[in-house]
Design an enzyme around this catalytic site. Structure first.
Site, mmCIF file in Angstrom:
data_model
loop_
_atom_site.group_PDB
_atom_site.id
_atom_site.type_symbol
_atom_site.label_atom_id
_atom_site.label_comp_id
_atom_site.label_asym_id
_atom_site.label_seq_id
_atom_site.Cartn_x
_atom_site.Cartn_y
_atom_site.Cartn_z
ATOM 1 N N LYS A 84 0.842 -1.204 0.000
ATOM 2 C CA LYS A 84 0.000 0.000 0.000
ATOM 3 C C LYS A 84 0.870 1.244 0.000
ATOM 4 C CE LYS A 84 -4.483 -0.535 2.327
ATOM 5 N NZ LYS A 84 -5.214 -0.235 3.584
HETATM 6 O O1 G3P Z 1 -9.178 0.585 4.460
HETATM 7 C C1 G3P Z 1 -8.974 1.780 5.087
HETATM 8 C C2 G3P Z 1 -9.692 1.788 6.354
HETATM 9 O O2 G3P Z 1 -9.046 0.990 7.267
HETATM 10 C C3 G3P Z 1 -9.935 3.140 6.953
HETATM 11 O O3 G3P Z 1 -11.158 3.060 7.526
HETATM 12 O O4 G3P Z 1 -12.967 3.623 9.028
HETATM 13 O O5 G3P Z 1 -10.675 4.523 9.456
HETATM 14 O O6 G3P Z 1 -12.014 5.389 7.578
HETATM 15 P P1 G3P Z 1 -11.731 4.221 8.458
#
Ligand code: G3P
Length: 217
Positions: A84
């Site tokens: 990533k």
């Molecule tokens: O895949 C990216 C994810 O882990 C971020 O999620 O919920 O922190 O926006 P969030």
């Protein structure tokens, strides 16, 4: 649409693997930080024993040269590792150089379709637009998924849109209807996908009628 699990928790991954519906895993530094100091390499190798599919491990360096060196290291951990890299100028250069070397890249922190187009042209394998974080600031995250999928389709680009930052079951439905090849979901959302109150009451009624019919005690 394929489903990946968005977590670095080996317990959650092992529990979810039994359904046979998860074909990859995505991690990031925030998810790893929740795992109490386990080494990134050890956790990625543990995940590879459970899920035989793309496992995203994220770079944390900032210059193109550092990112390329770090990507080579992460990719050397296991053949299923996808690296990533966040989308910015240094990131884009690193995506191009890594892809040329055959390192599969998941471009992360995408918030507009042009970032996705650039990453696809640079050779990225996966594109991760963040749906929930856009919704958080009053933008339509699923519309970004739709735009990215359309751009890839219209221009015959190979990069796969991986809907990320998924917050609830409706995001999964909408990402699938928008044509996203992949969505990565937190474990909690996986179990929510299973739920419908009419399914629960339906099971209860069938069991009650089965008792009446003497099929079960
Ligand atoms: O895949 C990216 C994810 O882990 C971020 O999620 O919920 O922190 O926006 P969030």
């Amino acid at each position: 649409m394929r489903l990946f699990l968005d977590t670095a928790s080996i317990d959650d991954i092992r529990a979810a693997a039994r359904f046979g519906v998860i074909s990859g895993v995505t991690t990031n530094p925030s998810l790893l930080a929740k795992e109490g100091g386990v080494s990134y390499k050890q956790r990625i190798l543990e995940i590879a024993e459970v899920i035989d599919g793309p496992i995203s491990a994220e770079c944390v360096t900032r210059t193109a040269d550092e990112l390329v060196a770090e990507a080579r290291e992460l990719a050397s951990w296991h053949p299923n590792v996808v690296v990533k890299i966040p989308i910015d100028a240094e990131g884009l250069e690193a995506i191009h150089r890594c892809s040329r070397e055959g390192i599969r890249i998941n471009t992360t922190l995408i918030f507009n379709p042009n970032q996705a187009l650039l990453a696809a042209l640079a050779g990225a394998t996966f594109l991760s637009p963040f749906v929930g974080r856009l919704d958080d600031v009053s933008y339509d995250g699923i519309e970004l998924i739709r735009q990215c999928v359309d751009i890839m389709t219209i221009h015959g680009l190979k990069a796969q849109v991986l809907a990320a930052s998924i917050r609830h079951p409706l995001h999964v439905t909408q990402a699938a209807l928008a044509g996203a090849p992949v969505a990565t979901i937190p474990p909690a959302v996986l179990y929510q996908l299973l739920k419908h109150p009419l399914t629960d009451t339906g099971i209860e009624r069938f069991l009650a009628d089965a008792r009446t019919a003497g099929l079960i005690e």
